[in-house]
Design a protein around this motif. Structure first.
Motif: not given
Length: 350
Positions: A335-350
């Motif tokens: 759950a923690g890793l998936a949350y960080v991955a989702a946050c990375n997606s939001a922050l890296m979205s172009v």
């Protein structure tokens, strides 16, 4: 029927209480009563179908074709035994095949998924992966040919638009059948673009991992990209997570987040009612405050003591929905890793 019409009934319900009827039989009942009963054309008709043979929606559509203007439904099709006609399935059948059925409901389709999840959570009644319209697999594809066709033209294999149903788009499942087109599409979600030798190297690594396991998560994919490029591909990395659990009412979590571009680490702690909630809360302290946690799904990928959990997390940033996935033997870490991955997606979205 004639007796109740004479007594002033305005709506006649013709139920299939045990879910035995076939669509042509059920539709014929409505036609015969409407055409043959005295006063039959002066009243409205209602259908009540059970799903014992998996025909509740089909029978309800047959009733509509034969004059029914009211259908008794339930969200997610929940009900006695195998349930009743599913609201979301009926609505989308009428919407998608309006050319043939010529009936409307007035229901806002964008709310169907939200309501489905709300009812599922309130009832502690999980939605089957393969359930039409709102099931996890309803808009997901792993076949390389299907993925390529969808990415070129969604209408190739998609008769409904999930985004119009309020469903976060995650139609591509990265697995052993996925091709380069699907891989590039997922990388683009994180603002990563690889070509030539780098792409081929990543694809070889991806295929090796996909052959060993059912799916490749976003967290794993970003680690592969980092290894291929020789530099961090994500903004944050969950370096460590610890949770103290017991019979008490609270759980204590401590997480270490690594900010890869700045090469810094920081530790955050949180107290919550459950271990997953505590970890998510601790991670949130170290990540951009304009990212809002949305939803979490946890699924077992296998059975036995060595089973692995797959977690999928959605977050919201600036009105847009982003999704991240992770696989781990520890469900809290997943759950923690998936949350960080989702946050990375939001922050890296172009």
């Amino acid at each position: 029927v004639e007796a109740v019409i004479e007594e002033g009934a305005t709506i006649i319900n013709l139920p299939d209480t045990v879910g035995y009827a076939l669509p042509n039989e059920y539709g014929e009942i409505f036609r015969r009563v409407r055409d043959g009963a005295r006063g039959g054309k002066t009243v409205a008709y209602s259908a009540h179908c059970h799903n014992d043979l998996g025909l509740a929606v089909a029978n309800s559509l047959a009733a509509i074709e034969n004059g029914a203007s009211q259908i008794e439904v339930t969200v997610n099709g929940v009900g006695e035994r195998t349930g009743n006609c599913a609201l979301e399935e009926l609505v989308m059948a009428l919407s998608t095949r309006g050319d043939m059925l010529r009936a409307e409901t007035g229901i806002t389709a964008e709310k169907l998924y939200e309501v489905s999840r709300l009812v599922s959570g309130a009832m502690h009644f999980p939605i089957a992966f393969n359930k039409p319209v709102v099931g996890r697999n309803a808009f997901q594809h792993e076949s390389g040919i299907h993925q390529d066709g969808l990415l070129k033209d969604r209408s190739t294999y998609e008769i409904m638009d999930p985004e119009k149903l309020g469903i976060p788009r995650s139609m591509i499942v990265l697995g052993k059948h996925s091709g380069r087109h699907a891989l590039k599409d997922r990388l683009a979600r994180y603002g990563v673009r690889l070509e030539g030798a780098e792409m081929e190297s990543l694809y070889d690594t991806f295929k090796e991992a996909a052959d060993r396991q059912k799916v490749v998560s976003d967290d794993q994919l970003l680690q592969m990209v980092s290894s291929t490029l020789g530099k961090p591909a994500q903004v944050y990395e969950l370096a460590e997570a610890q949770v103290i659990s017991g019979t008490g009412s609270s759980r204590v979590a401590a997480v270490t987040l690594r900010q890869l571009s700045e090469q810094t680490e920081a530790t955050y702690s949180s107290v919550a009612d459950g271990p997953v909630q505590a970890v998510i809360s601790a991670i949130s302290q170290g990540i951009s405050s304009d990212i809002r946690f949305g939803d979490l799904e946890l699924h077992s990928l296998s059975s036995g003591e060595d089973a692995h959990a797959e977690a999928a997390v959605t977050v919201e940033k600036a009105g847009k929905i982003f999704r991240g996935t992770a696989v781990h033997q520890d469900i809290v870490m997943a759950a923690g890793l998936a949350y960080v991955a989702a946050c990375n997606s939001a922050l890296m979205s172009v």
